[in-house]
Design an enzyme around this catalytic site. Sequence first.
Site, PDB file in Angstrom:
ATOM      1  N   GLU A 159      10.183   4.374   4.912  1.00  8.91           N
ATOM      2  CA  GLU A 159       9.237   5.488   5.026  1.00  8.91           C
ATOM      3  C   GLU A 159       9.896   6.724   5.642  1.00  8.91           C
ATOM      4  O   GLU A 159       9.554   7.151   6.737  1.00  8.91           O
ATOM      5  CB  GLU A 159       8.015   5.060   5.845  1.00  8.91           C
ATOM      6  N   GLU A 315       4.246  -2.491   0.602  1.00  9.88           N
ATOM      7  CA  GLU A 315       3.544  -2.932   1.814  1.00  9.88           C
ATOM      8  C   GLU A 315       2.058  -2.711   1.659  1.00  9.88           C
ATOM      9  O   GLU A 315       1.616  -1.666   1.156  1.00  9.88           O
ATOM     10  CB  GLU A 315       3.987  -2.109   3.024  1.00  9.88           C
TER      11      GLU A 315
HETATM   12  C1  GLA Z   1       4.402   1.122   7.566  1.00  8.43           C
HETATM   13  C2  GLA Z   1       5.785   0.653   7.967  1.00  8.43           C
HETATM   14  C3  GLA Z   1       5.796  -0.733   8.530  1.00  8.43           C
HETATM   15  C4  GLA Z   1       4.642  -0.947   9.466  1.00  8.43           C
HETATM   16  C5  GLA Z   1       3.363  -0.667   8.721  1.00  8.43           C
HETATM   17  C6  GLA Z   1       2.135  -0.942   9.552  1.00  8.43           C
HETATM   18  O1  GLA Z   1       4.059   0.879   6.282  1.00  8.43           O
HETATM   19  O2  GLA Z   1       6.704   0.751   6.911  1.00  8.43           O
HETATM   20  O3  GLA Z   1       7.023  -0.924   9.213  1.00  8.43           O
HETATM   21  O4  GLA Z   1       4.759  -0.081  10.547  1.00  8.43           O
HETATM   22  O5  GLA Z   1       3.352   0.676   8.360  1.00  8.43           O
HETATM   23  O6  GLA Z   1       0.981  -0.679   8.852  1.00  8.43           O
END
Ligand code: GLA
Length: 695
Positions: A159, A315
């Site tokens: 991210e 995710e």
């Molecule tokens: C993001 C991050 C993860 C985690 C999630 C929690 O997507 O990439 O590492 O922090 O959020 O929701």
Amino acid sequence: MAAHGNGPGMGVATRGRLLFGGDYNPEQWPPETWHDDVRLMKDAGVNLATVGVFSWATLEPRPGARDFGWLDRVLELLHEAGIGVCLATPTASPPPWMGSRHPETLPRDENGTVVWYGSRNQFCPSSPVYRDYARRIAEDLARRYGGHPALRLWHIGNEYCTSCWCDETARHFRAWLRERYATLAALNEAWGTAFWSQRYDSWEEIIPPRRAQYLINPAQALDFRRFSSDALLECFVAERDVVAAHSPGTPVTTNFMPLFAGQDGWRWAAEEDVVSVDVYPDPAAAPDDPAGPAHGALVQDLTRSQARGPWMLMEQAASAVNFRPVNRPKPEGLMRQWSLQAVARGADAVCFFQWRASRQGSEKFHSAMLPHAGEHSRTFRQVRDLGAELGALSGVAGTRVEADIAVLHDWDAWWASGQPGRPSAALDYPAVLAAWHQALWEQSLTADFAHPEARLAGYRMVVVPQLYLLTDAALDGLDAYVRGGGTLVCGFFTGVADADDRVREGGVDARLRRLLGIARVHEWWPLAEGETLRLTDGSAASVWSEDLEPADATETVAAYAEGPLAGRPAITRATPGEGTAWYVSTLPERPTLRALLAQAARGAGVAPVLPGLAPGVEAVRRGAFLFLLNHRREQVTIPLQHPHTDLLTGHTHADGITLGRYGVAVLSASTNRTTPTTTPTSKVSRICDGGEPSP
Ligand code: GLA
């Protein structure tokens, strides 16, 4: 860079399986637990584990040291169990030693305040020291594991989101500006520095838009958004190239945040082999709340469009998250439904953050596939059931979602229209985009997103919710599209500025005015927050209104019925060339926007996936499969024209199917449960075959 080029995920014929898994952080656990993890992953049908996302301090405990032994064992265990590995470079979270020994790698905010370590993402994207350490750890990982038989995919960073305003960033920003403008004169012209005595006499004087006394030069601020996205992209590309050199043929991705302002998603996607995203809709949202399944659908459609084909849900949460003020779990069936919604809208992978719930750290109350309550928990049972169902959907892998409608979206326009000093601070670009997309989604009118300069000829209808900034190429493209017979539905405050954020002659671009049949926009007339205006069709509108003067031949579809613009046109329709152009100078309430888009779609020959669905029922066609999802609280019966087989149950439904709350059906007109009737073409699904993806 091939921005808006062919895009990833294209043209690799395969027989795949859908990917299923999640972020796996074994460094948080003793080795005994790893065996248990692998046993339960197999039990759940997991075929992909994303390893190493935040393991930099474990892999490199001090500068230059390497500890790969634990990762060797983890990869072997996964491999022996037949579980593929998505191997991450750990560069989203530098170890404390980096910030401590090299404080210049720490980002600074607009005020010059240092953003310290102790969390994650604390790096200045322009820092050569950070980049050098990142390249070296990525290279050593790639050297060691680039040929590992478990390796399916590279996951670079996590991210990407950091912005920085430090002196190193200033140097880098200047180099970026020199590349863009070549001369200071061109920069001064583009930034309009005659205003407020801002003329630059030397490159050295230029700084990032740091905290200042009053409003910052908007063109400078816009360029800084562009630069910040590009600076992060350079970090991604550098690591991508390093890992690719050591494992040719293994695809590379990085996970996007959903509809995130910090990265130009079109430029980024063009640099990826596989496009992936993280999505966390709010399980507490009502079915028609934009934060619920409509948010999921928007992000999924956008990611599919960036990928130009199948993509990865990298995710999502198995149940509750921990970042909202109040974090509600997903009720029974909702995690399954939202997972299958992603598959319906083109995902070839359904993955989670994370595999096993952490017992320590900032996310210990974030749900996981394997929660604190263990393998006999409700969540793990649902995860296992989902794994089995995804196995039954392997015929879906690689198939495509086709759309007749394109919604134009652009980060440049978003960045430019979000700055202060505009007619209204209440104008919220993503909210307007979401309102329009939701109005399409609610009536199963499938839409792609497209860059404003994209080729539009393949779409029957183009929707522009609100693009304040449009380039000449985009305006010419829209003009040709409509005059050639296309249907355009264009929202307010569009085509106002050029690429330098310079207001166009006449206030709105002349080409666009001619196309829309608008002689003049006399003034913008934004509404106060929460204020609504009645229109002559009896509906209400909010956010914005405009004092429009239509051209003679333009039809007024609805006018303002009250307020200072009473009697003036609000929604118009013109018929330039062979096409149709609607202009919507306000934000109509949702039923009106739905009706307007339905009427425009009918006129353009676009039909919903299924007509007459009850509100809250979603229908999407993917390849030969029809996905039906019930987001309503009560059960619903959906009539079918001819018999279909539900791949999830094996049952054949003659003339209708009943879905309970959170119910999903994946229908195939064929009775063969796994044979796709279209040729799958996904690099993503190729990953789980373990085959070499083609470039
Ligand atoms: C993001 C991050 C993860 C985690 C999630 C929690 O997507 O990439 O590492 O922090 O959020 O929701």
